[in-house]
Design an enzyme around this catalytic site. Structure first.
Site, PDB file in Angstrom:
ATOM      1  N   SER A 123       0.820  -1.213   0.000  1.00  0.00           N
ATOM      2  CA  SER A 123       0.000   0.000   0.000  1.00  0.00           C
ATOM      3  C   SER A 123       0.859   1.270   0.000  1.00  0.00           C
ATOM      4  CB  SER A 123      -0.981   0.002   1.176  1.00  0.00           C
ATOM      5  OG  SER A 123      -1.574  -1.265   1.332  1.00  0.00           O
ATOM      6  N   HIS A 146      -3.031  -1.675  -4.505  1.00  0.00           N
ATOM      7  CA  HIS A 146      -4.496  -1.712  -4.518  1.00  0.00           C
ATOM      8  C   HIS A 146      -5.039  -0.297  -4.394  1.00  0.00           C
ATOM      9  CE1 HIS A 146      -5.058  -1.204  -0.066  1.00  0.00           C
ATOM     10  NE2 HIS A 146      -3.790  -1.528  -0.109  1.00  0.00           N
TER      11      HIS A 146
END
Lengths: 245, 74
Positions: A123, A146
């Site tokens: 992330s 993501h």
């Protein structure tokens, strides 16, 4: 002969561990070894667990406090003894603003920086991983790319989507500017379906990260120190006006 | 604040309302936020210092314990 010498060198260290070793205590208490060794010209910084930002996270989280990391980077930049910075990442992500702040600080340092992703750089760990002069990923390490999810104080209006898109754009822009990955490829990985069980996105493992241009090379500690030493030599030369010392 | 993490938000913020209060003290000219453990000890939470070198001092790193010494004023 060599082996004997090594064995005798190792022994006192194990004895030391029985005493109160500040470094060991640091690791136990903080999960981080921030001790600056006087004899080392490399400043080693670890970014582990959650990157803690505007909110103090409950104790079950292992966190890296950004308000502590940032002045350390300032000190490393300013300290004459420090010639290079090695950043070790094993993070599950965290606060967007805090992560981007750390990434921006690392990318704007004048001293050579090398990042190494061990275990995971997920992330918000992705922009931090690419922020250095040279990035390395361990063969088994993974990076999850993501989309930013909806959380925090959010009201359900069409503008919310736009806001989220803007937040995401900050991450995408930073990553594409500081690595060789294209915006199209990064977004493709980010919005891929069928890869992750609970989310959309991609789990990029070791050599794949290099293949996509996200990370410079697959390697470990020896590659990291070799590259850092090379960059330190170059840095010294430019500092001395091109004179080879 | 937006969390961008692979850990579900529920797991991250679980128990956030149980956060113990911390207080600010000054030690050796450095202001720090500490969390009292008992009447004699406190744990450093964070430093508030304009001197970046303070953040490299292992004695001031978060998680370290500081000790209070009571004395009788004569």
């Amino acid at each position: 002969m060599n082996n004997n010498q090594k064995a005798s060198e190792v022994e006192p260290q194990t004895n030391d561990q029985n005493n109160k070793n500040p470094t060991v205590e640091n690791i136990q208490q903080l999960g981080q070894n921030s001790t600056l060794q006087a004899e080392s010209n490399i400043f080693c910084m670890t970014i582990i667990g959650q990157v803690e930002g505007h909110m103090v996270l409950p104790p079950q989280n292992k966190t890296t406090k950004y308000e502590h990391i940032i002045p350390q980077l300032v000190a490393a930049e300013q300290n004459a003894k420090v010639e290079g910075i090695l950043i070790i990442l094993n993070t599950v992500g965290g606060d967007v603003e805090a992560g981007l702040a750390i990434a921006e600080m690392i990318s704007t340092m004048s001293k050579p920086t090398v990042t190494i992703v061990l275990g995971g750089g997920h992330s918000i760990g992705v922009p931090i991983a690419v922020s250095s002069d040279y990035s390395i990923i361990a063969e088994t390490a993974t990076m999850t790319i993501h989309p930013i999810r909806l959380n925090g104080l959010v009201i359900g209006v069409p503008q919310t989507f736009e806001y989220l898109d803007k937040m995401q754009e900050r991450v995408v822009k930073f990553v594409t500017e500081h690595s060789n990955i294209t915006e199209e490829k990064f977004k493709e990985l980010m919005f891929k379906t069928g890869e992750l069980t609970r989310d959309i996105g991609t789990n990029v493992i070791g050599s794949d990260a290099v293949k996509y241009g996200l990370i410079d090379t697959v390697g470990g500690l020896s590659e990291a120190t070799m590259e850092l030493n090379k960059k330190i030599d170059e840095y010294r030369q430019t500092k001395n006006g091109g004179m080879v010392q | 604040m937006i969390m961008y993490s692979i850990v579900p938000l529920d797991d991250i913020i679980e128990g956030i309302e149980n956060n113990e209060p911390s207080q600010e003290i000054e030690l050796d000219g450095v202001i720090m936020q500490v969390q009292p453990m008992n009447s004699y000890q406190a744990r450093i939470v964070r430093l508030i210092s304009p001197n970046p070198q303070d953040y490299l001092n292992p004695a001031y790193s978060p998680g370290q314990t500081i000790y209070f010494h009571p004395h009788i004023e004569t």
